[in-house]
Design an enzyme around this catalytic site. Structure first.
Site, PDB file in Angstrom:
ATOM      1  N   LYS A 123       0.870  -1.174   0.000  1.00  0.00           N
ATOM      2  CA  LYS A 123       0.000   0.000   0.000  1.00  0.00           C
ATOM      3  C   LYS A 123       0.901   1.215   0.000  1.00  0.00           C
ATOM      4  O   LYS A 123       1.770   1.349   0.871  1.00  0.00           O
ATOM      5  CB  LYS A 123      -0.900  -0.026   1.235  1.00  0.00           C
ATOM      6  CG  LYS A 123      -1.682   1.255   1.465  1.00  0.00           C
ATOM      7  CD  LYS A 123      -2.780   1.030   2.467  1.00  0.00           C
ATOM      8  CE  LYS A 123      -3.185   2.314   3.144  1.00  0.00           C
ATOM      9  NZ  LYS A 123      -4.369   2.134   4.008  1.00  0.00           N
ATOM     10  N   LYS A 125       1.338   5.385  -0.127  1.00  0.00           N
ATOM     11  CA  LYS A 125       0.668   6.653   0.143  1.00  0.00           C
ATOM     12  C   LYS A 125       0.930   7.642  -0.989  1.00  0.00           C
ATOM     13  O   LYS A 125       2.081   7.792  -1.448  1.00  0.00           O
ATOM     14  CB  LYS A 125       1.172   7.237   1.466  1.00  0.00           C
ATOM     15  CG  LYS A 125       0.803   6.396   2.685  1.00  0.00           C
ATOM     16  CD  LYS A 125      -0.663   6.509   3.053  1.00  0.00           C
ATOM     17  CE  LYS A 125      -0.944   5.835   4.389  1.00  0.00           C
ATOM     18  NZ  LYS A 125      -2.353   5.998   4.809  1.00  0.00           N
ATOM     19  N   ASP A 153      -3.237   5.059  -1.386  1.00  0.00           N
ATOM     20  CA  ASP A 153      -4.093   5.772  -0.439  1.00  0.00           C
ATOM     21  C   ASP A 153      -3.750   7.253  -0.490  1.00  0.00           C
ATOM     22  O   ASP A 153      -2.626   7.641  -0.159  1.00  0.00           O
ATOM     23  CB  ASP A 153      -3.862   5.225   0.979  1.00  0.00           C
ATOM     24  CG  ASP A 153      -4.836   5.812   1.992  1.00  0.00           C
ATOM     25  OD1 ASP A 153      -5.627   6.703   1.610  1.00  0.00           O
ATOM     26  OD2 ASP A 153      -4.804   5.374   3.156  1.00  0.00           O
ATOM     27  N   GLU A 179      -7.588   4.519  -2.183  1.00  0.00           N
ATOM     28  CA  GLU A 179      -8.355   4.903  -0.988  1.00  0.00           C
ATOM     29  C   GLU A 179      -8.528   6.413  -0.929  1.00  0.00           C
ATOM     30  O   GLU A 179      -7.575   7.162  -1.159  1.00  0.00           O
ATOM     31  CB  GLU A 179      -7.590   4.498   0.282  1.00  0.00           C
ATOM     32  CG  GLU A 179      -7.763   3.070   0.703  1.00  0.00           C
ATOM     33  CD  GLU A 179      -7.040   2.812   2.014  1.00  0.00           C
ATOM     34  OE1 GLU A 179      -7.289   3.535   3.004  1.00  0.00           O
ATOM     35  OE2 GLU A 179      -6.203   1.887   2.034  1.00  0.00           O
ATOM     36  N   ASP A 204     -12.509   5.468   2.804  1.00  0.00           N
ATOM     37  CA  ASP A 204     -11.909   5.188   4.123  1.00  0.00           C
ATOM     38  C   ASP A 204     -12.370   6.249   5.123  1.00  0.00           C
ATOM     39  O   ASP A 204     -13.299   6.002   5.895  1.00  0.00           O
ATOM     40  CB  ASP A 204     -10.372   5.130   4.018  1.00  0.00           C
ATOM     41  CG  ASP A 204      -9.716   4.856   5.374  1.00  0.00           C
ATOM     42  OD1 ASP A 204     -10.435   4.609   6.349  1.00  0.00           O
ATOM     43  OD2 ASP A 204      -8.463   4.908   5.459  1.00  0.00           O
ATOM     44  N   LYS A 228     -12.572   0.036   9.492  1.00  0.00           N
ATOM     45  CA  LYS A 228     -11.613   0.019  10.603  1.00  0.00           C
ATOM     46  C   LYS A 228     -12.386  -0.105  11.905  1.00  0.00           C
ATOM     47  O   LYS A 228     -13.364   0.627  12.120  1.00  0.00           O
ATOM     48  CB  LYS A 228     -10.754   1.285  10.621  1.00  0.00           C
ATOM     49  CG  LYS A 228      -9.768   1.351   9.453  1.00  0.00           C
ATOM     50  CD  LYS A 228      -8.964   2.632   9.452  1.00  0.00           C
ATOM     51  CE  LYS A 228      -8.028   2.671   8.240  1.00  0.00           C
ATOM     52  NZ  LYS A 228      -7.468   4.025   8.020  1.00  0.00           N
ATOM     53  N   ASP A 281      -5.308  -4.757   5.576  1.00  0.00           N
ATOM     54  CA  ASP A 281      -4.223  -3.773   5.731  1.00  0.00           C
ATOM     55  C   ASP A 281      -3.970  -3.676   7.233  1.00  0.00           C
ATOM     56  O   ASP A 281      -4.376  -2.729   7.881  1.00  0.00           O
ATOM     57  CB  ASP A 281      -4.691  -2.437   5.128  1.00  0.00           C
ATOM     58  CG  ASP A 281      -3.715  -1.299   5.369  1.00  0.00           C
ATOM     59  OD1 ASP A 281      -2.506  -1.563   5.536  1.00  0.00           O
ATOM     60  OD2 ASP A 281      -4.158  -0.135   5.401  1.00  0.00           O
TER      61      ASP A 281
HETATM   62 MG    MG Z   1      -6.735   5.019   4.262  1.00  0.00          MG
END
Ligand code: MG
Length: 327
Positions: A123, A125, A153, A179, A204, A228, A281
């Site tokens: 993943k 960023k 993301d 994301e 998210d 989450k 994740d």
């Molecule tokens: Mg995220």
């Protein structure tokens, strides 16, 4: 601790930029929740959470800690690992690992390191200048090759035009999904990006609890959800979101905050129990100096395995507890 001597463990991991909670607000909420729970049946999880929720609705991580502890007790009473009690069959699945925003050289080196460690999914960023994001991602793709899946993301970092521009440019890089490209509050913007993006869009920061899931599905604003436990306020709400998504023919990921192995193990039980949670994740403790949790999940080269002990299957190192402040 129940009157039968069963101990349930839970963790709150407040992350102010996302949920607006702090350690202090969570601790204050926890005292209110404790006072509400004393003397009640810990197995009446749904009823208890309906009482707790309105009491501290702006402290989802504090609620999550108690929801987690109640589920731990449930599993211990049943004598089953939580994911088995919840109907799951897989005790192992793949998790990604995150490359944080940094220079092109550093991000590429870090991604290459993870790929060399055996991680099959990274993943990465993004969410800064779209052209620079593209340059970093291109270098990472070149370094790790096509055999490694890459998801990105943006953490709300782009405007709608920036997101559309970036995601179209990134199409040849085979990105699994992106994301939260735009602000969490901008549902119409998220929908606008989704409708013009060749890459799947995951909500998210826009998704906290089940009501947000309904809102996003109604708006057709995203393709997938990042659930989450800390945002949702626990395992029960996380599973509710997965069920809502399933009814909308949508697949989900379970992500995390910067949690210890306790909350990560709880999240892993959710993943293992729901067939439509196909991404994970769960690397929140990867940069912690120490993780005070005994047992729980193990992660080897991106393959996560759940413990087969009753409940969550974790304990806290008693030596670590001794150095903490008691509230
Ligand atoms: Mg995220």
């Amino acid at each position: 601790r129940t009157d039968q001597g069963i101990v349930g463990l839970g963790e709150a991991c407040p992350f102010p930029p996302i949920t607006g909670e702090t350690q202090a607000t969570n601790a204050a909420a926890a005292i209110s929740i404790r006072d509400m729970l004393v003397g009640k049946d810990p197995l009446a999880i749904d009823a208890l959470l309906r009482e707790i929720g309105p009491l501290v609705h702006s402290n989802p991580s504090a609620v999550a800690a108690f929801d987690m502890a109640l589920h731990d007790i449930l599993g211990k009473v049943a004598g089953l690992p939580l994911f088995r009690l919840l109907g799951g069959t897989k005790n192992t699945f793949e998790t990604d690992i995150t490359t944080s925003l940094d220079t092109l050289e550093n991000m590429t080196a870090e991604s290459k390191k993870y790929a060399d460690m055996g991680y099959k999914t990274l993943k990465v960023k993004v969410g800064l200048d779209p052209d620079e994001d593209f340059a970093r991602l291109s270098a990472i793709r070149a370094a790790v090759g096509r055999g490694v899946a890459i998801r990105i993301d943006a953490n709300q970092g782009w405007t709608v035009p920036q997101a559309v521009y970036a995601l179209r440019k990134m199409e040849p890089l085979a990105i699994q999904f992106c994301e939260q490209p735009v602000l969490a509050s901008d549902t119409a913007g998220l929908k606008a990006v989704r409708s013009q993006s060749p890459i799947a869009i995951m909500a998210d920061e826009a998704l906290f609890g089940p009501a947000d899931a309904i809102k996003l599905i109604r708006a057709e604003a995203c393709d997938t959800f990042n659930i989450k436990v800390m945002k949702a306020g626990g395992l029960l709400n996380s599973i509710r979101i997965a069920h809502i998504a399933d009814a909308a023919n949508m697949r989900c990921m379970v992500g995390c905050m910067l949690e210890s192995k306790l909350a990560l193990t709880a999240a892993a039980h959710v993943v293992a129990s729901q067939a439509n949670i196909v991404y994970a994740d769960l690397d929140g403790n990867s940069e912690h100096v120490a993780d005070p949790i005994i047992d729980g999940i193990t992660v080897e080269a991106g393959v996560l395995t759940l413990p087969e002990k009753p409940g969550l299957g974790c304990d806290v190192d008693p030596a670590f507890l001794k150095i903490l402040r008691k509230i």
